[in-house]
Scaffold this motif. Sequence first.
Motif, PDB file in Angstrom:
ATOM      1  N   SER C  20       2.426  -4.487   0.503  1.00 23.94           N
ATOM      2  CA  SER C  20       2.900  -5.656   1.242  1.00 23.94           C
ATOM      3  C   SER C  20       2.164  -5.795   2.577  1.00 23.94           C
ATOM      4  N   TYR C  21       2.058  -4.662   3.294  1.00 20.61           N
ATOM      5  CA  TYR C  21       1.284  -4.703   4.535  1.00 20.61           C
ATOM      6  C   TYR C  21      -0.157  -5.129   4.246  1.00 20.61           C
ATOM      7  N   SER C  23      -1.276  -7.023   1.847  1.00 15.25           N
ATOM      8  CA  SER C  23      -1.376  -8.463   1.569  1.00 15.25           C
ATOM      9  C   SER C  23      -1.425  -9.259   2.863  1.00 15.25           C
ATOM     10  N   ALA C  24      -0.527  -8.875   3.784  1.00 15.16           N
ATOM     11  CA  ALA C  24      -0.503  -9.598   5.067  1.00 15.16           C
ATOM     12  C   ALA C  24      -1.843  -9.420   5.774  1.00 15.16           C
ATOM     13  N   PHE C  26      -4.670  -8.865   4.377  1.00 11.61           N
ATOM     14  CA  PHE C  26      -5.656  -9.666   3.655  1.00 11.61           C
ATOM     15  C   PHE C  26      -5.648 -11.119   4.151  1.00 11.61           C
ATOM     16  N   GLY C  27      -4.446 -11.695   4.254  1.00  5.74           N
ATOM     17  CA  GLY C  27      -4.340 -13.081   4.716  1.00  5.74           C
ATOM     18  C   GLY C  27      -4.974 -13.261   6.084  1.00  5.74           C
ATOM     19  N   VAL C  28      -4.653 -12.334   6.978  1.00  9.23           N
ATOM     20  CA  VAL C  28      -5.175 -12.430   8.346  1.00  9.23           C
ATOM     21  C   VAL C  28      -6.700 -12.272   8.340  1.00  9.23           C
TER      22      VAL C  28
END
Lengths: 303, 252, 281
Positions: C20-21, C23-24, C26-28
């Motif tokens: 989950s961390y 993924s976040a 990755f988005g950033v």
Amino acid sequence: MMGKRIGDRIIKFASLFFASVILVLVAGIVYELIKGSDRSLATFGWGFLITSTWDPVNKVFGALPFIFGTIVSSIIALIIALPLSIGIAIFLSELAPKKVRIYVSLMIEMLAAVPSIIYGLWGLFVMTPFLQTRIEPFLGKHLGFIPLFQGPPLGVGMLAGGLILSIMIIPTIASITRDIFNTIPTLYKEAGFAIGMTRWEVISKIVFPQARSGMIGAVMLGFGRALGETMAITMVIGNAPVISASLFSPAYTLSSVIANEFTEATSKLYISSLIELALLLFIISMLFNAIAKLLIKRGRFTQ
Amino acid sequence: MAKKLIIEHLNAWFGNVQALKDINLDIEENGVTAVIGPSGCGKTTFVRCLNRIHEVVDNAKVNGSVLLDGENIYSNTMDPVLVRRRIGMVFQKPNPFPSMSIFENVAAGIRLNGSKKKNEIADRVEKSIKMSALWDEVKDKLYKSATALSGGQQQRLCIARTIAIEPEVILMDEPASALDPISTARIEELIQQIKERYTIVIVTHNMQQAARVSDYTGFFLLGELIEFNKTSDIFTNPKDKKTEDYITGRFG
Amino acid sequence: MNSFSYLKRRILNRFMLFLSYGSAAFGVVILFLILSYIIIKGASSINLDFFIKLPKPTGETGGGIANAIVGSFIVVGIASLIAIPVGVMSGIYLAEFGKNKFASLIRYFADVMNGIPSIVTGIVAYVFVVVPMHGFSALAGGIALSIMMIPIITRTSEELIKMVPDTIREAGLALGIPQWKVILFIVLRTASTGIVTGIMLAVARVGGETAPLLFTAFNNSFMSFRLDQPISTMTVLIYNYASSPYPDWNAIAWGSAFVLIIIVLVVNILSKMFTNTKYSL
């Protein structure tokens, strides 16, 4: 009613008039799309949907390669975007401290605000060369026995299209999923912690089941976005009406072929066929949007 | 004393639920009339019928008549907008216009009722705020947002806003129920100061308040007017058993 | 045994939270990757000429995108001129008079309109405007964008007007102010900060659109202020120049992308600050 003032009536009818513009516009759009397609509809009938030839010279038009390209690129986008989006949503609603959450939320929203053409430009000049020189040769070497990863690494193609779409739909799916997670009462989660569940168990066993229909709705909405997306994918998918099992192969989508060929379409049948593609795209998007809205509405936790 | 409002056979509904049943009552000019009763007894609906604001709610209906100086405000030729200019209202929760300054809040009613003269507006705003005993507190921040004021100040601002359009009657729907005791006392004082010039109808769930500020009191129960009399009589010598039970605190 | 399964659960927990961390992150990272490329590659083509000169023909270096900047503003201006009144008025209708079947239908249609793929909007504007006018035009481009803006502004205005509490409407009515003035001068004013923000976001969004302009506004190598003539826009210019084989033109595409993204991000961040600090009922 007696005593209603003239001003009250004016504002009611003026606002009603403008609201009716929406009605007229949508009706006009549907009408024009159907009317514009009539020549193609009459010539090819249902066969249009399953014909894989697109030959402007001989005036034979079939939508199959574009339907294939649109749906497959969107499915690839979804396969990539879904786990990432759920991960982001979990991070934003369950894990991040407030300060971090605000900034990460803002950045995800910025990702949604970046215009499609910019994704296309970046995809074309940064992502596809990287795919061509690094990722695709690597995949071809190690997984080349699977048809998905066969063929020359071109950079542009189905894989590039799916990837760029996935980045574009992540903010949509992530933010709706986060909103739905946020509607689930803390009480339920605390109940899980109280019986000794780990955080992941609380998320997977309590949050997910409650949020399921809303999450499916978010996915449908993201899928709908991917289907209708034009510029970015047009710039990276390779634009060849090919149906291939390989992800490295160029492909073509409904929106891309319209973007590329509409101004160059010479014959009336050609134009009509392109408009029928637009009609198809319209119908598919409407379908997914409608289902998505319904699911998201139902999916919000209401006590 | 003259009768400012004569209410005859007034009935009111929300959808199919009847909120008021055949109310008959006279309101004296330049007096303070209190309306008391337990929650849900129809007292708020009653005052909302007196300036035709009840009917703006969906599915709300009224029949019967309310005579303002002998003229039925519910007659077909009456414009509810003009009725409301003559019969002002202060609501339960202070509701200043959040996007307007203190000055604009008070000026809004004057301006939007068509007056354009700047000097006149400024005079009336100042006069109204002074009458509402708020001037000293706000005179230096007239152009600041009204939402920055305390609850009690906001409510006095709402009274100033009402006074500014120079109504003849002021309806007050539990004007102090959302306020602290000190603010409440100031509102009550204010009512005493302005009652010479206006006819006031005040809804309250606080019987001491009714006893302190009003000349007449009506007791409502389940949508009916149980008893109406001089305040002193109601509180010392109620005629109806139910009134007595209520004011002695046996229910409600 | 028991402690082994406990360990397994803990490891799974750690692992999933780590994802989950990730993924976040990755988005950033993706956002930064995109922005940094645009800024690095774009900034190098930016100079004063870029803003005040016209594009040079193939083979010549230099030149600017003045016509495209002007064109984008004209096209978006036309779209706003059409979409703001229609959208805000429709929002007023839906919020203030919208408790009937007809209003539900309008709401549904606005949502349908909102979901129309932008390329389809382009075709529609082509059929509506370009065909009858016998040619591409700034007006056609503006109308195409307005079709995208109308539903956004309508639903935003409706939501924000509905957020104004009824007590504010009643306060106005109780002052003997007629309903139409209460709506226009009190309710709308109360909602105005939010509505303006919504309009800004809608403008930024359609300002970045390309697909609806391809066969409506088309393009133009010269400066044009005429509404009945084809006009250049930043987005279409990026598309054309990015697809060209000339590195000079590619560089201009990056430069235009830089200008575009700055505008879009500034508007978005401004509107965010606007809503956070000022918007309070």
